[in-house]
Design an enzyme around this catalytic site. Structure first.
Site, PDB file in Angstrom:
ATOM      1  N   ASN A   1     -20.800   3.957   7.992  1.00 37.76           N
ATOM      2  CA  ASN A   1     -20.497   2.532   7.818  1.00 37.76           C
ATOM      3  C   ASN A   1     -20.500   1.783   9.149  1.00 37.76           C
ATOM      4  O   ASN A   1     -20.950   0.633   9.222  1.00 37.76           O
ATOM      5  CB  ASN A   1     -19.155   2.366   7.099  1.00 37.76           C
ATOM      6  CG  ASN A   1     -19.172   2.978   5.702  1.00 37.76           C
ATOM      7  OD1 ASN A   1     -20.238   3.382   5.220  1.00 37.76           O
ATOM      8  ND2 ASN A   1     -18.035   3.070   5.067  1.00 37.76           N
TER       9      ASN A   1
ATOM     10  N   TYR B   1       0.838  -1.200   0.000  1.00 38.36           N
ATOM     11  CA  TYR B   1       0.000   0.000   0.000  1.00 38.36           C
ATOM     12  C   TYR B   1       0.875   1.252   0.000  1.00 38.36           C
ATOM     13  O   TYR B   1       1.665   1.481   0.930  1.00 38.36           O
ATOM     14  CB  TYR B   1      -0.953   0.020   1.204  1.00 38.36           C
ATOM     15  CG  TYR B   1      -1.972  -1.113   1.217  1.00 38.36           C
ATOM     16  CD1 TYR B   1      -2.150  -1.950   0.116  1.00 38.36           C
ATOM     17  CD2 TYR B   1      -2.771  -1.351   2.326  1.00 38.36           C
ATOM     18  CE1 TYR B   1      -3.074  -2.984   0.123  1.00 38.36           C
ATOM     19  CE2 TYR B   1      -3.705  -2.382   2.350  1.00 38.36           C
ATOM     20  CZ  TYR B   1      -3.843  -3.201   1.241  1.00 38.36           C
ATOM     21  OH  TYR B   1      -4.766  -4.229   1.268  1.00 38.36           O
TER      22      TYR B   1
END
Ligand code: NDP
Length: 329
Positions: free
Chosen positions: A297, A54
């Site tokens: 979320n 990442y």
């Protein structure tokens, strides 16, 4: 927050966790990442997901600085890394004993921790015998650098082979797998891995519960300028979105959004809660670029009790993609 066992291990991970793919460095600086990590932790999230690939390691550096600055007690959260794509040189990628060891040491340094709670083989490496990788992971476990190791996007056969090899060697078997799982991608979790859950005690830490944001409904009328699909490096995601399949996925999302409205939920919450219905899902890894997204979320847990058999049947009718189950006698 709910907590679930990581497969058959004793580790309890939060049913909703938080990951940094795409977002840390590309969309969030240190302050933005730190704020979201704190928001997640304060809501009970205890697992943070990362990988050497990442942002070429920058994502782990940002997470490491944030965890340190927030002063979170090391025994109150779990953090992961993944090994596979560490650099361009032949020794910097794959799952050889050398790269597994080098990548682990580098991730520990970037994340500023003494051990990784979870360590994943980010993809299968066809050029390295599975036995070599099992031995390398077992060594890290013995050294105390890794507590639980697992795989990501491996096939059921590859995972079964790793288990068999580990058993034969009296080595540590993989505990968990990290597959994509969401209302649009179901085959691996619901069909391919079914034979492994009991035999291997496999737990799942699932990725892209919103299919990179599609299941939030944000792409119903084009691509917002501040969204993932607008990032030049992720043009491949946008190309998928604009394909016939992508347009179909957006259409399904609009129908799901109508159902979510009836439940007084957002479609993102409906989609995330649906992932938690699968009993082998240990944790759903959330992604977010804004505090409001993360708050929404995290609210999925409140929607979970609303997903009764009738609602699930309506969801199935909309997505129309339930994998056929293997025949049983
Ligand atoms: P999602 O599918 O949930 O996508 C997250 C993105 O969608 C956010 O960054 C945001 O992007 C957008 N979004 C999220 N919530 C909302 C909302 N409520 N309203 C509108 N937009 C929203 O998850 P990710 O793809 O980020 O995956 C989660 C984690 O899984 C990763 O961070 C990583 O840790 C892991 N992962 C692992 C992989 C593997 O191979 N093992 C592969 C991919 C991910 P934006 O604001 O930019 O539109």
């Amino acid at each position: 927050m709910q907590y679930r066992r990581l497969g058959s291990s004793g580790l309890k991970v939060s049913a909703l966790s938080f990951g940094s793919w795409v977002t840390f460095k590309n969309q969030l600086d240190d302050a933005g990442a730190r704020a979201l990590l704190k928001q997640a932790y304060d809501a009970g999230v205890n697992f943070f997901d990362n990988a050497e690939a990442y942002a070429a390691g920058e994502s782990e550096r940002i997470m490491g600085r944030a965890l340190r600055q927030l002063g979170l007690a090391r025994d109150s959260f779990a953090v992961s890394s993944k090994v596979f794509w560490g650099g361009d040189k032949p020794t910097q990628k794959g799952l050889s004993r050398k790269h597994v060891r080098d990548a682990c040491d580098a991730a520990l340094a970037r994340l500023q921790v003494d051990y990784l709670d979870l360590y994943f083989c980010h993809r299968p490496d066809l050029d390295t015998p599975i036995e070599e990788t099992v031995r390398a992971m077992h060594e890290l476990v013995l050294q105390g650098k890794v507590l639980y190791w697992g795989t990501s996007e491996w096939s059921a056969d590859q995972i079964a082979e790793a288990h068999g090899v580990a058993r034969a060697l009296h080595a540590t078997p993989p505990t968990m797998e990290q597959p994509q799982y969401n209302l649009l991608v179901r085959e691996k979790v619901e069909r391919e891995f079914a034979r492994l859950y009991d035999s291997c005690g496999l737990g799942l830490t699932i990725w892209s519960p919103l299919a990179s944001g599609i299941l939030s409904g944000k792409y119903a009328h084009g691509v917002p300028a501040d969204s993932r699909m607008a990032l030049p490096e992720y043009h491949w995601l946008r190309e998928r979105l604009e394909s016939a399949q992508g347009r179909e996925n957006v259409r399904k999302t609009q129908a799901l959004a109508e159902l979510a409205r009836e439940l007084e939920a957002s479609v993102a919450q409906l989609a995330i809660a649906w992932c938690l219905l699968h009993s082998r899902v240990s944790t759903v890894i959330l992604g977010a670029t804004k505090p409001a997204q993360l708050a929404e979320n995290l609210g999925a847990l409140g929607v979970l009790p609303k997903l009764d058999a009738g609602v699930v049947a309506r969801i199935e009718a909309i997505v129309a993609n339930k994998p056929a189950q293997p025949e049983r006698y």
